[in-house]
Motif scaffolding. Structure first.
Motif, PDB file in Angstrom:
ATOM      1  N   LEU A  67      22.409  32.730 -56.573  1.00  0.00           N
ATOM      2  CA  LEU A  67      21.285  32.010 -56.190  1.00  0.00           C
ATOM      3  C   LEU A  67      19.971  32.585 -56.441  1.00  0.00           C
ATOM      4  CD1 LEU A  67      22.240  30.187 -52.889  1.00  0.00           C
ATOM      5  CD2 LEU A  67      21.368  29.070 -54.856  1.00  0.00           C
ATOM      6  N   CYS A  68      19.950  33.981 -55.868  1.00  0.00           N
ATOM      7  CA  CYS A  68      18.620  34.600 -56.059  1.00  0.00           C
ATOM      8  C   CYS A  68      18.042  34.772 -57.599  1.00  0.00           C
ATOM      9  CB  CYS A  68      18.702  36.090 -55.477  1.00  0.00           C
ATOM     10  SG  CYS A  68      19.242  36.017 -53.793  1.00  0.00           S
ATOM     11  N   THR A  69      18.811  34.564 -58.558  1.00  0.00           N
ATOM     12  CA  THR A  69      18.206  34.377 -59.720  1.00  0.00           C
ATOM     13  C   THR A  69      18.130  33.070 -60.443  1.00  0.00           C
ATOM     14  OG1 THR A  69      20.574  34.798 -60.736  1.00  0.00           O
ATOM     15  CG2 THR A  69      19.048  36.782 -60.258  1.00  0.00           C
ATOM     16  N   ASP A  70      18.457  31.892 -59.913  1.00  0.00           N
ATOM     17  CA  ASP A  70      18.540  30.777 -59.903  1.00  0.00           C
ATOM     18  C   ASP A  70      17.038  30.151 -60.323  1.00  0.00           C
ATOM     19  OD1 ASP A  70      18.943  28.040 -60.324  1.00  0.00           O
ATOM     20  OD2 ASP A  70      20.780  27.775 -59.201  1.00  0.00           O
ATOM     21  N   THR A  71      16.603  29.689 -61.309  1.00  0.00           N
ATOM     22  CA  THR A  71      15.418  29.321 -61.832  1.00  0.00           C
ATOM     23  C   THR A  71      14.966  27.952 -61.034  1.00  0.00           C
ATOM     24  OG1 THR A  71      16.122  28.225 -63.783  1.00  0.00           O
ATOM     25  CG2 THR A  71      15.225  30.522 -63.987  1.00  0.00           C
ATOM     26  N   SER A  77      13.242  34.350 -53.906  1.00  0.00           N
ATOM     27  CA  SER A  77      12.899  35.290 -53.042  1.00  0.00           C
ATOM     28  C   SER A  77      14.375  35.701 -52.176  1.00  0.00           C
ATOM     29  CB  SER A  77      12.116  34.722 -52.196  1.00  0.00           C
ATOM     30  OG  SER A  77      11.646  35.552 -50.999  1.00  0.00           O
ATOM     31  N   PRO A  78      14.998  36.662 -52.731  1.00  0.00           N
ATOM     32  CA  PRO A  78      16.272  37.146 -51.930  1.00  0.00           C
ATOM     33  C   PRO A  78      16.125  37.189 -50.281  1.00  0.00           C
ATOM     34  CG  PRO A  78      15.959  38.508 -53.797  1.00  0.00           C
ATOM     35  CD  PRO A  78      14.667  37.727 -53.534  1.00  0.00           C
ATOM     36  N   PRO A  79      15.061  37.622 -49.726  1.00  0.00           N
ATOM     37  CA  PRO A  79      14.905  37.410 -47.895  1.00  0.00           C
ATOM     38  C   PRO A  79      14.954  35.888 -47.690  1.00  0.00           C
ATOM     39  CG  PRO A  79      13.327  39.020 -48.838  1.00  0.00           C
ATOM     40  CD  PRO A  79      13.961  38.278 -50.202  1.00  0.00           C
ATOM     41  N   LYS A  80      14.536  35.020 -48.546  1.00  0.00           N
ATOM     42  CA  LYS A  80      14.318  33.567 -48.102  1.00  0.00           C
ATOM     43  C   LYS A  80      15.671  32.800 -48.218  1.00  0.00           C
ATOM     44  CE  LYS A  80       9.613  32.585 -48.510  1.00  0.00           C
ATOM     45  NZ  LYS A  80       8.367  31.984 -49.059  1.00  0.00           N
ATOM     46  N   VAL A  81      16.400  33.231 -49.436  1.00  0.00           N
ATOM     47  CA  VAL A  81      17.703  32.809 -49.830  1.00  0.00           C
ATOM     48  C   VAL A  81      18.756  33.286 -48.461  1.00  0.00           C
ATOM     49  CG1 VAL A  81      19.747  32.936 -51.339  1.00  0.00           C
ATOM     50  CG2 VAL A  81      17.456  32.634 -52.189  1.00  0.00           C
ATOM     51  N   ARG A  82      18.609  34.587 -48.194  1.00  0.00           N
ATOM     52  CA  ARG A  82      19.449  35.108 -47.325  1.00  0.00           C
ATOM     53  C   ARG A  82      19.314  34.320 -45.763  1.00  0.00           C
ATOM     54  NH1 ARG A  82      18.441  39.988 -50.007  1.00  0.00           N
ATOM     55  NH2 ARG A  82      16.943  40.498 -48.380  1.00  0.00           N
ATOM     56  N   ALA A  83      18.067  34.191 -45.696  1.00  0.00           N
ATOM     57  CA  ALA A  83      17.725  33.417 -44.314  1.00  0.00           C
ATOM     58  C   ALA A  83      18.367  32.038 -44.281  1.00  0.00           C
ATOM     59  CB  ALA A  83      16.125  33.179 -44.274  1.00  0.00           C
ATOM     60  N   ILE A  84      18.079  31.415 -45.584  1.00  0.00           N
ATOM     61  CA  ILE A  84      18.684  29.872 -45.438  1.00  0.00           C
ATOM     62  C   ILE A  84      20.375  30.031 -45.307  1.00  0.00           C
ATOM     63  CG2 ILE A  84      19.167  28.028 -47.148  1.00  0.00           C
ATOM     64  CD1 ILE A  84      16.432  28.658 -48.313  1.00  0.00           C
ATOM     65  N   ARG A 102      14.050  33.707 -39.826  1.00  0.00           N
ATOM     66  CA  ARG A 102      12.758  33.290 -40.163  1.00  0.00           C
ATOM     67  C   ARG A 102      12.244  31.937 -39.555  1.00  0.00           C
ATOM     68  NH1 ARG A 102      11.568  37.045 -44.683  1.00  0.00           N
ATOM     69  NH2 ARG A 102      10.243  35.775 -45.789  1.00  0.00           N
ATOM     70  N   LEU A 103      12.772  31.465 -38.471  1.00  0.00           N
ATOM     71  CA  LEU A 103      12.543  30.396 -37.836  1.00  0.00           C
ATOM     72  C   LEU A 103      11.157  30.655 -36.895  1.00  0.00           C
ATOM     73  CD1 LEU A 103      15.642  28.478 -37.747  1.00  0.00           C
ATOM     74  CD2 LEU A 103      13.911  28.201 -39.281  1.00  0.00           C
ATOM     75  N   GLY A 104      10.691  31.942 -36.746  1.00  0.00           N
ATOM     76  CA  GLY A 104       9.667  31.919 -35.865  1.00  0.00           C
ATOM     77  C   GLY A 104       8.327  31.497 -36.328  1.00  0.00           C
ATOM     78  N   GLY A 105       7.197  31.653 -35.479  1.00  0.00           N
ATOM     79  CA  GLY A 105       6.120  31.281 -35.751  1.00  0.00           C
ATOM     80  C   GLY A 105       5.861  29.568 -35.743  1.00  0.00           C
ATOM     81  N   ASN A 106       5.570  28.729 -36.430  1.00  0.00           N
ATOM     82  CA  ASN A 106       5.484  27.489 -36.225  1.00  0.00           C
ATOM     83  C   ASN A 106       6.487  26.911 -37.312  1.00  0.00           C
ATOM     84  OD1 ASN A 106       3.513  26.526 -34.512  1.00  0.00           O
ATOM     85  ND2 ASN A 106       1.912  27.281 -35.903  1.00  0.00           N
ATOM     86  N   THR A 107       7.558  27.607 -37.948  1.00  0.00           N
ATOM     87  CA  THR A 107       8.276  27.182 -38.963  1.00  0.00           C
ATOM     88  C   THR A 107       9.521  26.306 -38.325  1.00  0.00           C
ATOM     89  OG1 THR A 107       7.904  29.117 -40.576  1.00  0.00           O
ATOM     90  CG2 THR A 107       9.891  27.901 -40.654  1.00  0.00           C
ATOM     91  N   GLY A 108      10.043  26.950 -37.111  1.00  0.00           N
ATOM     92  CA  GLY A 108      11.122  26.092 -36.553  1.00  0.00           C
ATOM     93  C   GLY A 108      10.343  24.658 -35.871  1.00  0.00           C
ATOM     94  N   ALA A 109       9.290  25.032 -35.211  1.00  0.00           N
ATOM     95  CA  ALA A 109       8.716  24.095 -34.652  1.00  0.00           C
ATOM     96  C   ALA A 109       8.158  22.821 -35.549  1.00  0.00           C
ATOM     97  CB  ALA A 109       7.126  24.324 -33.766  1.00  0.00           C
ATOM     98  N   TYR A 110       7.714  23.012 -36.816  1.00  0.00           N
ATOM     99  CA  TYR A 110       7.368  22.117 -37.759  1.00  0.00           C
ATOM    100  C   TYR A 110       8.721  21.461 -38.304  1.00  0.00           C
ATOM    101  CZ  TYR A 110       2.481  23.141 -38.931  1.00  0.00           C
ATOM    102  OH  TYR A 110       0.987  23.355 -38.780  1.00  0.00           O
ATOM    103  N   ALA A 111       9.723  22.131 -38.323  1.00  0.00           N
ATOM    104  CA  ALA A 111      10.962  21.362 -38.938  1.00  0.00           C
ATOM    105  C   ALA A 111      11.396  20.713 -37.619  1.00  0.00           C
ATOM    106  CB  ALA A 111      11.972  22.560 -38.994  1.00  0.00           C
TER     107      ALA A 111
END
Length: 221
Positions: free
Chosen positions: A90-94, A99-106, A148-157
């Motif tokens: 996934l981390c190399t999927d165009t 972004s490996p950190p974002k992929v891992r978070a998902i 990675r759901l801190g800040g406003n990310t989780g609230a926006y979702a």
């Protein structure tokens, strides 16, 4: 602390009237409607917020069909049964934001949603049944248990899927500071409790949703 009506009057004066302030505010979904939202849509909402952080939202929008495909439609069960090495692929999927950190978070959030589903019947049921007077607790729970759901990310979702709540946008925080509720964006449990108490007070005064109150605060500056 000013009353809700006083802050609404400030916003109305800035925006050209009460109707302008209250226009196009989404109506929150009921607990049962939230419970009926499939797990894949919760993961998709969290993933979109994570991927949008720090980059143009238009880029994410343009790549979204490929992102959905790469993440198997965000099917949390299908994701759980992928073979070793799938994350690296996934981390190399165009098709996605590589972004490996974002992929891992998902992928972490897929496991988080599965766990809550097994505990509560559905992830949406847990969110839908969360007390209306403790939205701050829900935001903190997402931040603590999710990735990675801190800040406003989780609230926006949450808002995008219809959960009644507030956002700690720059303008909302500025109004809360002006009212003496907090002195900066909330980071501690004490500060979050103060924010929740203020919103509960304005909700009792107005009978309005947390979503509406949040929008009124944002437009008052």
């Amino acid at each position: 602390m000013r009353s809700y009506d006083e802050i609404l009057a400030i916003a109305a004066d800035r925006k050209g009237g009460v109707d302008a302030v209250l226009a196009d505010i989404p109506r929150p979904r009921s607990a049962d409607d939230l419970a009926a939202i499939p797990e894949d849509r919760w993961l998709a909402a969290f993933a979109r917020g994570i991927l949008q952080a720090g980059i143009s939202w238009k880029v994410v929008d343009a790549k979204w069909p490929g992102i959905e495909e790469a993440f198997l439609g965000f099917d949390v069960t299908a994701i759980a049964f992928q073979p070793p090495g799938w994350e690296d692929d996934l981390c190399t999927d165009t098709r996605i934001i590589r972004s490996p950190p974002k992929v891992r978070a998902i992928l972490h959030n897929a496991e988080f949603i599965r766990r809550v589903r097994d505990e509560s019947g559905s992830f949406g049921r847990r969110v839908g049944d969360w007390p209306e007077d403790d939205f701050a607790g829900l935001v903190q729970w997402l931040q603590a248990e999710g990735a990675r759901l801190g800040g406003n990310t989780g609230a926006y979702a949450l808002r995008s899927l219809g959960k009644d709540g507030f956002l700690m946008s720059r303008d909302v925080v500025a109004r809360l500071v002006a009212e003496g509720v907090i002195d900066k964006a909330p980071a501690s449990k004490k500060a979050w409790a103060a924010v929740q108490e203020a919103f509960n007070t304005w909700r009792a005064q107005s009978g309005q949703s947390l979503t509406t109150i949040s929008r009124v605060l944002a437009q008052s500056l």
